[in-house]
Each structure stands twice: as C-alpha cells, then as structure tokens.
Scaffold this motif. Structure first.
Motif, PDB file in Angstrom:
ATOM      1  N   THR A  78       0.825  -1.207   0.000  1.00 39.97           N
ATOM      2  CA  THR A  78       0.000   0.000   0.000  1.00 39.97           C
ATOM      3  C   THR A  78       0.857   1.254   0.000  1.00 39.97           C
ATOM      4  O   THR A  78       0.504   2.243  -0.633  1.00 39.97           O
ATOM      5  N   ARG A  79       1.976   1.220   0.649  1.00 38.28           N
ATOM      6  CA  ARG A  79       2.868   2.384   0.659  1.00 38.28           C
ATOM      7  C   ARG A  79       3.450   2.624  -0.731  1.00 38.28           C
ATOM      8  O   ARG A  79       3.570   3.770  -1.171  1.00 38.28           O
ATOM      9  N   GLU A  82       0.750   4.123  -2.864  1.00 37.67           N
ATOM     10  CA  GLU A  82       0.523   5.492  -2.427  1.00 37.67           C
ATOM     11  C   GLU A  82       1.610   6.422  -2.947  1.00 37.67           C
ATOM     12  O   GLU A  82       1.326   7.535  -3.381  1.00 37.67           O
ATOM     13  N   THR A  88      -2.362  10.072  -0.543  1.00 35.45           N
ATOM     14  CA  THR A  88      -3.658   9.427  -0.352  1.00 35.45           C
ATOM     15  C   THR A  88      -4.704  10.121  -1.206  1.00 35.45           C
ATOM     16  O   THR A  88      -4.476  11.208  -1.752  1.00 35.45           O
TER      17      THR A  88
END
Length: 154
Positions: A78-79, A82, A88
């Motif tokens: 997810t990082r 992102e 975000t």
C-alpha cells in the motif's frame, strides 16, 4: 535441556580461550573473547533459549510469523502504491481543489511523420521533452545529426 548444556559448554570453551589469550598478554582480545563467551550463558539464564526452543517447534508460533509477514507485505504494497499515486486520495483531492483547473497539464501529442517516426521539434529531442537546463531526461540521447529523425524499428 540439551540446548542449555551446549550453550554452557560453548561459554566454558570461550572462557578457556580468553584465559589462554590473556596469558599471551593480549588483554584487549581476551576481554572481547570473554564478553562473547558470556553471551550464551546469559541467554540461558534469562530464559531466551527456552523461549526460542519452544517457539521453534510450535506451529502456532510459525503461523503467527507468517501472519506478521503478510501484514508487513500489505503495508509495503500500500505504501508503494501510495507513493506512485502521489499521496492518499484525500491529499490528491485537496491538492486538485487548491490548485484549480489551471494546474492540470494538457498533454499535446507530438507530430508524427508519414513513416511513423516522431518528428523532432525545436526544444525537444526524439526521446521526449527537455529536462532541466534544456537537456533530455536521464537515459536519453539526442539524434546523431541535428534535424535527423531516428530510425523506426519494426
């Protein structure tokens, strides 16, 4: 039980080597060897060895490590996404509202010749728009001759 015995024997052997080293007048090395030799006994005395031995043969503990690994991979994934997107969703929306429609870059296609090659216009190279100080981006080269169109591979 066997691990504690092995660790104690390793410590005793290390302390013997430290004593021989000190006898040879190498006190700094002897002190360092003695310090390393006392670590296994300290681990046995604190119960770390027993905990590791219990954990090594416990399937529940191994499944726990697998779950922790999966969670870590999900956080990393997810990082990475992102970072690629630029923050975000809330951050992107706030930036879009703050900058207004003027900040959105309009991408115009570059002219293409009849052979299918991208035509080189003033201020650009065949590889794309110029980078800082008028140079092409990293890993790009200008055409061999000024005004030359690179060959199309196909």
């Amino acid at each position: 039980m066997i691990a504690e015995t092995i660790f104690s024997a390793v410590s005793a052997a290390g302390l013997g080597i430290a004593a021989v080293t000190a006898y040879r007048k190498r006190f700094l090395s002897a002190t360092r060897i003695a310090a390393y030799s006392l670590v296994p006994v300290g681990l046995v005395m604190t119960g770390v060895v027993k905990w590791v031995a219990h954990t090594a043969f416990s399937p529940v503990a191994w499944l726990g490590f697998v779950v922790l690994g999966v969670a870590w991979l999900l956080f990393l994934g997810t990082r990475a996404v992102e970072r690629r997107r630029g923050g975000t969703r809330k951050e992107r929306r706030a930036a879009a509202k703050a900058s207004g429609p003027a900040a959105i870059a309009v991408c115009t296609p570059r002219p293409v010749t009849t052979t299918g090659a991208v035509a080189v216009t003033a201020g650009t190279s065949a590889s794309g728009p110029p980078g800082p100080r008028g140079r092409a981006g990293p890993g790009t080269r200008p055409p061999a001759r000024p005004g030359a169109v690179p060959p199309v591979s196909g």
